[in-house]
Write an enzyme that holds these catalytic residues in place. Structure first.
Site, PDB file in Angstrom:
ATOM      1  N   GLU A   1       0.810  -1.225   0.000  1.00 51.74           N
ATOM      2  CA  GLU A   1       0.000   0.000   0.000  1.00 51.74           C
ATOM      3  C   GLU A   1       0.842   1.273   0.000  1.00 51.74           C
ATOM      4  OE1 GLU A   1      -0.646  -2.565   2.023  1.00 51.74           O
ATOM      5  OE2 GLU A   1      -2.644  -3.225   1.428  1.00 51.74           O
TER       6      GLU A   1
ATOM      7  N   HIS B   1      -9.927  -4.411  11.142  1.00 52.64           N
ATOM      8  CA  HIS B   1     -10.571  -4.297   9.823  1.00 52.64           C
ATOM      9  C   HIS B   1     -11.885  -3.519   9.892  1.00 52.64           C
ATOM     10  CE1 HIS B   1      -7.690  -7.423   8.855  1.00 52.64           C
ATOM     11  NE2 HIS B   1      -7.993  -7.318   7.584  1.00 52.64           N
TER      12      HIS B   1
END
Lengths: 334, 471
Positions: free
Chosen positions: B205, B274
């Protein structure tokens, strides 16, 4: 100091000679950077320049050698020790100096400062204060080159200290995976601020840092502008032919502290003195020019001209106004 | 003893799916691991494997049945030595979903499989009901034809339309191309635009956010997909330091036309790492635009606007909303303005302000309040930065009361900003303090009951609305 590590060519190349014109170009460009940085140091001491100011003195051969190998249109990206890269990119010394002074005539209207400067016209993409940031950003510039199908090469500089950041390897991986036309140039000046390479790096041969991605790497003497130019020629050619990225470790040395506020007590005066006397990139060229029959007078004229450009840049910066207060609110959004 | 085969959940947010076909017939012997059926959702097709050995005694839900709720018994397997006829007691059950029926189902299943997850109803999204009604964007002319589609399809169409329009637009991220998107938002893009413009990345990322920024500096228009915004924390340095600040740092020379998009916030039962809502984080940063749509229409119109914008845009989607269907204007080029809130439901008694999935709670609460004669005006910010506080202020001047809602944490959240701006600009109009309903000040727990408690609810909004109304 020339050493192969990535296996592109097997034989250590002989130092390719420069023509007299090339020697003169290198001399002129490096001297301009040296005089500019000396002046920036003075202006910092006078309080004209504030904040962080990282001088490039000692490292001039790296960017000048790469620039001499580059074509018009190739892009430059580096981190915060960026004044030399901007001058080598052809940016105006007076506007760079004005930016250092935080004046409205600076490249960023005084809002970027020493570490954050850009010029789309000169294909200079920063000027980044985060040490490893140039690696993925430079890879992204190369991504755009490949996407458009032009044959430009992204020339991406960062230090050996930044080479320990994870994002550098994320960029290496993608650059190799997608065969991006990017030359990564590690300017190894041996000290990440005050930390000598052996205290921070398990692998101090930075040309091997791309080996896991099969990126060819070459470790070179970054104090000899001819060697830098030759390595950059080979690297840029490799990229332009569509082979993907290339890694150069240019072994160099900064004479000054990490920034203006660094007394550099982590190394001996003798070490600095030895580098200056035996490896100075500009003195090497001067000696060759003299040996080639160029007169001291001619070299003095070049120096005088560099001093004049820098002096005018300083005068411009000091005389220029600070940005208008309304500039606080501009350029936040496009 | 016979065993019920239940409709399985393919993902944490799946509520129902299609039983596409049976691969075994009644009377067939099955062994554990045999594929007995195929089921489909809007995201994927999956095989159902038998867990128990025996004979497929009865098929309760025929192949081709749509909208089969998770945990509905779909077949009965008779164990060795058991007569098929003995299974006749297992009448086909209607959809199981409501709590009472879940209990009944638990009785059936419990002796066979004591594991709690067999008996319990599928983990439900915090907002299982269909989308509450809300007005379409005011920018859409009256009489415009509408197409019903999911937010997932609307987002995909927005990207595809912009990619057709501008060759400098490309999509980059993990699993965006060959896998067709981790959440199937980029479905079909690779087939139409090819691998040059739909680029699968390694799991990297920080790196691909930086590559996107560099490409944007050099004049391309990247759409960077984060599989979820939780992973954008790896990349937040490039989003903030490189994308958001460079226009300013370059004195206006280098803009960064990039969209960072992906699902944000809690999905269902994926717990602390998450389930984080980043709206407040990114909305604090000058140089960024932050958009968080609540329905398919706004998602399409605003994503198209984001891709065309010359600034870095953080486009916060929501996994639970991906599968929700709503009307999208059937216009050739439907682009919404960035920075404009929308009155989703007019009212006069209290102003409810939210965005993204918070709108689902807010609109449900408004329905509940209406039953008690309280007319809530519900405002969907749509863009969180720049925030259209003027629309909120206008409403508060009318209602005198305000409740702000978000899924994120309370301290320094979007609601805190709304409350500050409302007290500053409409103090004299307020008849009560501004209240907020937010995610609780804890990491997101995994347990279904705790997760439900951690998230905001329509009931909490109703309570807050009544509190500001002193009722």
């Amino acid at each position: 100091m020339v050493e192969e590590s990535g296996g592109v060519t097997k034989d250590a190349p002989k130092i390719p000679p420069f023509t007299r014109d090339q020697e003169l170009t290198a001399f002129r460009e490096m001297l301009l950077i040296r005089r500019f940085e000396e002046k920036a140091g003075q202006l910092y001491g006078m309080g004209v320049i504030g904040g962080f100011c990282h001088l490039y003195i000692g490292q001039e051969a790296v960017v000048v050698g790469v620039k001499m190998a580059a074509r018009d249109g190739d892009q430059f990206t580096t981190s915060y020790r960026d004044h030399g890269h901007m001058l080598a990119s052809g940016m105006e010394p007076k506007r760079v100096m004005a930016e250092l002074a935080g004046r409205r005539g600076g490249y960023s209207k005084g809002k970027g400062g020493s570490m954050h400067m850009f010029s789309r016209a000169a294909n200079f993409y920063g000027g980044h204060g985060i040490v490893g940031a140039p690696a993925p950003i430079g890879a992204g510039v190369a991504f755009a080159n490949l996407y458009r199908g032009d044959d430009r090469v992204s020339l991406t500089f960062f230090g050996e200290g930044a080479s320990n950041q994870g994002q550098v390897y994320e960029a290496f991986n993608m650059a190799a995976l997608w065969k991006l036309p990017v030359v990564f140039i590690v300017e190894n000046n041996r000290y990440a601020m005050g930390t000598e390479i052996s205290r921070a790096s398990a692998q101090t041969d930075f040309s091997k840092r791309g080996a896991a991605f099969a990126i060819p790497g070459k470790q070179i003497d970054g104090m000899d502008v001819r060697i830098v130019k030759a390595a950059a020629d080979e690297a840029i050619d490799w990229c332009r032919k569509g082979n993907g990225p290339y890694l150069i470790e240019a072994q160099t040395y900064r004479y000054r502290g990490h920034s203006m506020s660094d007394p550099a007590k982590y190394r001996s005066k003798e070490e600095v003195q030895k580098m200056r006397e035996e490896h100075d990139p500009i003195e090497q060229v001067r000696a060759r020019l003299i040996a080639d029959g160029v007169s001291e007078d001619e070299l003095k004229k070049i120096d005088a001209n560099a001093r004049k450009i820098v002096s005018e840049a300083a005068d411009f910066a000091v005389a220029d106004k600070e940005p208008d207060p309304s500039e606080l609110w501009t350029d936040v959004l496009a | 003893m016979s065993v019920n085969v239940l409709m399985p959940a393919l993902s944490p947010t799946m509520e129902q799916g299609k039983l596409a076909k049976w691969l075994k017939s009644e009377g067939d012997e099955v062994k554990a691991g045999d594929v007995i059926a195929e089921i489909e959702t809007d995201k994927a097709t999956m095989e159902v494997e038998a867990v128990d050995e025996g004979v497929l005694a009865r098929i309760l839900v025929p192949g081709g049945t749509e909208n089969v709720a998770v945990n509905t018994p779909i077949a009965v397997i008779a164990e060795e030595g058991e007569s098929v006829a003995d299974t006749a007691d297992h009448a086909p059950m209607a959809r199981v979903g409501e709590e009472d029926k879940a209990e009944k189902q638990a009785e059936v299943a419990a002796p066979l499989k004591p594991a709690i997850e067999v008996a319990a109803p599928a983990p439900k999204a915090p907002s299982v009901a269909e989308q509450p009604s809300a007005t379409i964007a005011p920018e859409v002319p009256e009489g415009t034809a509408m197409i019903s589609m999911t937010m997932r399809e609307a987002l995909r169409d927005a990207m595809a339309e912009e990619m057709r329009r501008d060759p400098s637009v490309f999509v980059i991220g993990e699993e965006v191309a060959e896998y067709q998107g981790a959440y199937k938002v980029t479905q079909g893009l690779l087939q139409e635009f090819g691998a040059k413009r739909v680029v699968d990345t390694p799991i990297t990322e920080y790196g691909f956010a930086g590559v996107g920024v560099g490409a944007a500096f050099a004049g391309l228009r990247p759409i960077v997909e984060f599989m979820t915004f939780n992973f954008s924390m790896q990349a937040i340095d490039h989003i903030v330091n490189s994308a958001a600040k460079t226009l300013y740092m370059s004195g206006g020379q280098i803009n960064c036309p990039i969209v960072f998009r992906g699902p944000n916030g809690a999905a269902a039962r994926v717990a602390a790492q998450h389930s984080q809502d980043y709206t407040a984080w990114y909305s604090q940063v000058p140089g960024l635009i932050v958009i968080a749509p609540s329905n398919a229409s706004d998602a399409k119109g605003l994503l198209k606007a984001a891709i065309r914008d010359n600034n870095p845009v953080v486009f916060l989607e929501n996994e639970i909303l991906y599968g929700k269907t709503s009307d999208v204007p059937a216009l050739e080029d439907f682009v919404l303005p960035i920075g404009k809130a929308r009155i989703a439901r007019p009212g006069k008694d209290v102003t409810l302000v939210s965005f993204s999935i918070g709108m689902t709670y807010a609109l449900h609460a408004a329905d509940e309040l209406a039953k008690e004669g309280i007319e809530a005006e519900v405002i969907d910010l749509r863009t969180v930065r720049p925030m259209d506080i003027a629309t909120v202020i206008e409403s508060v001047k009318k209602t005198g009361r305000c409740v702000a809602i978000e899924e994120g944490w309370p301290q320094c959240g979007v609601c805190a900003e709304i409350a500050m701006r409302v007290q500053q600009e409409a103090f004299d109009y307020l008849d009560a303090p501004v209240l907020r309903v937010t995610g609780k000040d804890t990491p997101m727990p995994y347990a279904a009951n705790l997760e439900k408690l951690a998230l905001p609810s329509a009931a909490e909004i109703v309570t807050a609305a009544k509190a500001v109304l002193y009722r």
